[in-house]
Design a protein around this motif. Structure first.
Motif: not given
Length: 225
Positions: A148-164, A197-206
Motif C-alpha cells: 500500500l505504501t508503494r502504491a501511494r508513492h507510485a508515479d503513474p507518469l513514469a510509465a509514459l514513453t518519451a513520445r507520450e 495510451s496516455i489515458f490507459t496508463k494514467l488509469d483514466l477510463p471513459p
C-alpha cells in the motif's frame, strides 16, 4: 457399518533450502493432515516435483540456491502460470515488493505471501495454508502495508514513453491533436493512439462527467510543480 469414505488430503510440494525448517514444516503439515508429496532443497528439484506430483498446493521459499536471490519466487511464478489450479504459498524472510506484487497481480485466489516469522505460530500458519488451498488469499500484514505504501508513492507518469510525455506536454499547452501532429511530424491517427495510451496508463477510463484530457493535463501539471 463403518463409513469407508474420507476427505482426500491436500497434496503439497515444499521448496525450502534450510534442512531444519524444511523438516519442521514437513512434520507440521503431515500432522495437520496434508500429504507432503515432496520436500525439495532447490528450485530446480521443486519444479520437477511439481510436474511429477501435480500438487494442489505448493509452499516455496523466496530465496534458494544457488544465488539465494529470487530462485524460489521465480519458480513459484512459473507454477502459477503453468498450473493455475495449484494454490501457491510463498515464504520470505523479508518483503520482496516487486515479486509480491507480481505474484498477486494476476491471481485472485489460491495465493499467499507470508513472512517466515509467521511460521513460528503453527496454528496460524496451518490455517493460512488451509485458506490458500481452499482458494483464498492470505497476505502477511507487513506485505500489505508495504504494498500500500508503494502504491501511494507510485508515479503513474513514469510509465509514459518519451513520445507520450511529449504529447502530454503539448496537450498541457492547449494544442489540439492536429496541432500536436504537426509539431511532432506524425499523423493525427498516431497522436490519437498516443493519447489513448496516455489515458490507459494514467488509469483514466471513459466516464460520464469526467474530461479525460483535462484530468491527464492536471496530473502532468501537478508533477511540474
Amino acid at each position: 457399518m463403518t463409513d469407508q469414505t474420507s476427505t482426500p488430503r491436500t497434496r503439497v510440494v515444499l521448496a525450502e533450502d534450510s534442512v531444519l525448517l524444511r523438516d519442521g514444516i514437513v512434520r507440521l503439515l503431515t500432522s495437520a493432515g496434508f500429504e507432503v508429496a515432496a520436500a525439495c532443497p532447490d528450485a530446480e528439484t521443486f519444479l520437477r516435483a511439481v510436474d511429477e506430483h501435480r500438487p494442489e498446493l505448493v509452499v516455496v521459499d523466496v530465496r534458494m540456491p544457488p544465488t539465494f536471490t529470487s530462485e524460489g519466487i521465480v519458480a513459484a511464478l512459473k507454477v502459477r502460470d503453468a498450473y493455475p489450479e495449484t494454490a501457491v504459498m510463498v515464504l520470505s524472510q523479508y518483503v520482496e515488493e516487486q515479486y509480491a506484487t507480481e505474484l498477486v497481480a494476476s491471481r485472485s485466489k489460491g495465493v499467499g505471501y507470508l513472512l517466515k516469522d509467521r511460521v513460528a505460530d503453527t496454528g496460524d500458519f496451518v490455517a493460512a495454508l488451509q485458506e490458500v488451498a481452499a482458494g483464498g488469499t492470505v497476505l502477511d500484514p507487513e506485505v500489505v502495508t508495504q504494498l500500500l505504501t508503494r502504491a501511494r508513492h507510485a508515479d503513474p507518469l513514469a510509465a509514459l514513453t518519451a513520445r507520450e510525455r511529449e504529447v502530454l506536454d503539448l496537450m498541457a499547452q492547449g494544442r489540439t491533436n492536429s496541432a500536436i501532429g504537426k509539431e511532432l511530424y506524425v499523423s493525427d491517427g498516431a497522436v490519437e493512439k498516443h493519447v489513448t495510451s496516455i489515458f490507459t496508463k494514467l488509469d483514466l477510463p471513459p466516464a460520464d462527467g469526467d474530461h479525460r484530457r483535462v484530468l491527464a493535463v492536471l496530473r502532468w501539471l501537478d508533477q511540474e510543480d
